[in-house]
Write a protein that holds these residues in place. Structure first.
Motif, mmCIF file in Angstrom:
data_model
loop_
_atom_site.group_PDB
_atom_site.id
_atom_site.type_symbol
_atom_site.label_atom_id
_atom_site.label_comp_id
_atom_site.label_asym_id
_atom_site.label_seq_id
_atom_site.Cartn_x
_atom_site.Cartn_y
_atom_site.Cartn_z
ATOM 1 N N LEU A 114 0.828 -1.207 0.000
ATOM 2 C CA LEU A 114 0.000 0.000 0.000
ATOM 3 C C LEU A 114 0.861 1.256 0.000
ATOM 4 N N LEU A 115 1.865 1.300 0.874
ATOM 5 C CA LEU A 115 2.755 2.462 0.924
ATOM 6 C C LEU A 115 3.483 2.659 -0.388
ATOM 7 N N LEU A 116 3.901 1.558 -0.974
ATOM 8 C CA LEU A 116 4.659 1.635 -2.216
ATOM 9 C C LEU A 116 3.805 2.186 -3.355
ATOM 10 N N ILE A 117 2.583 1.683 -3.475
ATOM 11 C CA ILE A 117 1.701 2.126 -4.556
ATOM 12 C C ILE A 117 1.308 3.594 -4.389
ATOM 13 N N ARG B 206 4.876 7.021 -8.780
ATOM 14 C CA ARG B 206 4.033 7.706 -9.751
ATOM 15 C C ARG B 206 4.247 7.134 -11.148
ATOM 16 N N GLY B 207 3.303 7.406 -12.011
ATOM 17 C CA GLY B 207 3.431 7.135 -13.431
ATOM 18 C C GLY B 207 3.588 5.673 -13.781
ATOM 19 N N LEU C 72 9.754 7.501 10.971
ATOM 20 C CA LEU C 72 8.743 8.365 10.369
ATOM 21 C C LEU C 72 9.380 9.421 9.467
ATOM 22 N N SER C 73 10.560 9.887 9.843
ATOM 23 C CA SER C 73 11.276 10.811 8.957
ATOM 24 C C SER C 73 11.650 10.110 7.654
ATOM 25 N N LEU C 74 12.061 8.859 7.764
ATOM 26 C CA LEU C 74 12.369 8.070 6.579
ATOM 27 C C LEU C 74 11.119 7.862 5.724
ATOM 28 N N LEU C 75 9.990 7.636 6.377
ATOM 29 C CA LEU C 75 8.718 7.479 5.663
ATOM 30 C C LEU C 75 8.340 8.765 4.938
ATOM 31 N N ARG C 76 8.448 9.889 5.620
ATOM 32 C CA ARG C 76 8.072 11.171 5.024
ATOM 33 C C ARG C 76 8.933 11.483 3.805
ATOM 34 N N ARG C 77 10.227 11.274 3.927
ATOM 35 C CA ARG C 77 11.114 11.553 2.807
ATOM 36 C C ARG C 77 10.910 10.572 1.660
ATOM 37 N N SER C 78 10.563 9.318 2.000
ATOM 38 C CA SER C 78 10.340 8.318 0.956
ATOM 39 C C SER C 78 9.096 8.648 0.137
ATOM 40 N N ILE C 79 8.048 9.114 0.810
ATOM 41 C CA ILE C 79 6.830 9.495 0.103
ATOM 42 C C ILE C 79 7.091 10.672 -0.828
ATOM 43 N N GLY D 238 9.746 11.009 -2.483
ATOM 44 C CA GLY D 238 10.485 10.539 -3.641
ATOM 45 C C GLY D 238 11.984 10.634 -3.549
ATOM 46 N N VAL D 239 12.555 10.454 -2.341
ATOM 47 C CA VAL D 239 14.005 10.473 -2.221
ATOM 48 C C VAL D 239 14.585 9.219 -2.875
ATOM 49 N N PRO D 240 15.902 9.180 -3.114
ATOM 50 C CA PRO D 240 16.498 7.964 -3.678
ATOM 51 C C PRO D 240 16.227 6.743 -2.794
ATOM 52 N N PHE D 241 16.039 5.608 -3.443
ATOM 53 C CA PHE D 241 15.822 4.330 -2.763
ATOM 54 C C PHE D 241 14.558 4.350 -1.894
ATOM 55 N N SER D 242 13.536 5.037 -2.342
ATOM 56 C CA SER D 242 12.308 5.138 -1.552
ATOM 57 C C SER D 242 11.589 3.798 -1.432
#
Length: 454
Positions: free
Chosen positions: A262-265, A269-270, A399-406, A408-412
């Motif tokens: 779910l988080l990944l989807i 994007r695109g 949670l900081s890692l989650l926020r940055r991953s959403i 679109g940081v590298p290796f999200s």
């Protein structure tokens, strides 16, 4: 040979830092002790693993190996710190990478481990029990240190290659453990006698069927990341890891796998969203069809575990009905769950039917399981607000890692899997129990933190 001087983009010119040489051969040589330990942890059967006695405390040699490796790699860190001593005198040192990329988690973890060690003096345990819990804490600390050492001071290219090798290892042993469960290869000493899952749940020397997802999910995320980067051989790695998670019959593992999807989807994007969705759908359907052609799905549909639910309920009652001082500082590490001796002294009785009643904790509100099956409850009940503060700092990092991953940081895709696995700490006593397993999780966490910064 292993260390060179380098600078990261975005940091001051004078803030150069020591990093490990990125050349492939040198990196592999530096990793060699770790791979020796990993081979022992993943392949040597539990029943063949020697136990040593320190004083009168049985200690698994797997834990001693973690301590030795952590000590070995700590020598490298001390050398690097000595080489970097002049940076302490330079202006803007607080902006350098070593104080930022890990969110000061090593400092916070070092503090909580020190506090836990001191708290055994007021926990009310016997001297033998206190020594045993300190040995358990030393093993947990070694796992943290080793996980940090394998990532710290290394270039992103080296970290990526190292995590890829770790992922291949976990996928390979996952397939081996799965083959034993599905085809009964005769690698286990105990005989499967039936159960609610219908087949022998996947497990092995590295992890139990209920705990494997903690490291398999981050490995899966790294495999997905490699797939998105058009490394198509990673599809086989992803399939092996999904098969292992489903075959373990772990409800927490399956639920967190769903959370990760779910988080990944939601985060990608695109065209990548379509590719990822199709890959997951095909691989999960294939692995699920294979597993559940023999296994029973009813276990995964059940959301309750009577023993764990009762333990959590009693723990909350104890917290609600004790004094302010205990809620602030806690009654001490091991005041309720002296789980190490329960496992070490009676390790040969693990399959006896009476084990769950014998290995329990009596309280005024009822009987709890011999360990809390929750990192949060262990910290909150035994260490009070101090423990909760550390748990909050750890989740602040996630949670900081989650926020940055959403964003679109590298290796999200990889980072999101690490975050999803972190929710496993609500279901079992990770990071403080079973050091070899925790080594791999800390490696993935610090790897995600390092790679997500580019």
């Amino acid at each position: 040979m292993f260390i060179q001087r380098g600078r990261k983009q975005g940091y001051p010119d004078h803030a150069r830092s020591m990093v490990f040489n990125p050349t492939g051969l040198t990196a592999l040589l530096w990793e060699l002790p770790f791979w020796f330990g990993a081979a022992i942890w993943t392949l040597l059967p539990t029943t063949k693993t020697p136990w040593l006695t320190l004083g009168d405390i049985p200690v698994n040699s797997r834990v001693i190996l973690a301590l030795l490796l952590a000590g070995c790699y700590s020598v490298f860190l001390l050398d690097v710190m000595f080489r970097e001593k002049n940076l302490l005198l330079q202006r803007g040192f607080h902006k350098t990478e070593q104080s930022a990329w890990a969110y000061h988690l090593p400092m916070f973890t070092g503090f909580i481990f020190l506090y836990m060690s001191l708290s055994v003096t007021w926990s009310g345990m016997t001297e033998r029990a206190a020594v045993a819990m300190l040995i358990a804490l030393a093993g947990a600390g070694a796992a943290f240190i080793l996980g940090y050492m394998m990532i710290s001071k290394r270039s992103p290219e080296v970290i990526e290659g190292f995590l890829w090798r770790v992922t291949i290892l976990l996928a390979g042993v996952g397939l081996l453990y799965s083959a034993e469960s599905f085809f009964t290869l005769g690698l286990r000493t105990e005989t499967f006698t039936g159960g609610e899952f219908g087949i022998a749940r996947v497990k092995g020397p590295l992890f139990a069927s209920s705990t494997g997802f903690f490291v398999l999910l981050p490995a899966l995320g790294f495999g997905i990341q490699m797939t998105l980067r058009r490394r198509w051989g990673a599809v086989l790695i992803v399939f092996a890891l999904i098969l292992t998670i489903l075959g373990s019959g772990s409800r927490a593992g399956v639920y967190l796998l769903g959370l990760y999807v779910l988080l990944l989807i939601l985060s990608i994007r695109g065209k990548q969203r379509l590719v990822t969705g199709v890959v997951f759908l095909v691989l999960t359907a294939t692995a699920g069809a294979f597993v559940f052609s023999n296994a029973q799905m009813e276990r995964l549909l059940s959301t309750t575990s009577e023993g764990r639910s009762k333990t959590h309920e009693i723990a909350w009652q104890l917290i609600e009905n004790r004094g302010v001082i205990e809620n602030l500082f806690g009654p001490g590490y091991g005041a309720y769950w002296v789980w190490y001796l329960q496992e070490a002294d009676y390790r040969d009785e693990i399959f006896r039917p009476w084990k769950n009643e014998f290995r329990g904790v009596s309280t005024p509100y009822g009987r709890m399981l011999y360990h809390p099956h929750s990192v949060f409850l262990a910290l909150a009940l035994e260490l009070g607000a101090v423990g909760v503060l550390y748990y909050t700092s750890l989740w602040g990092v996630l949670l900081s890692l989650l926020r940055r991953s959403i964003r679109g940081v590298p290796f999200s895709a990889f980072s999101l899997a690490v975050v999803a696995s972190g929710f496993g700490m609500f279901f079992d006593l990770f990071i403080f129990r079973d050091p070899p397993l925790n080594v791999f999780w800390w490696i993935y966490l610090f790897g995600a933190l390092a790679l997500s910064r580019g």
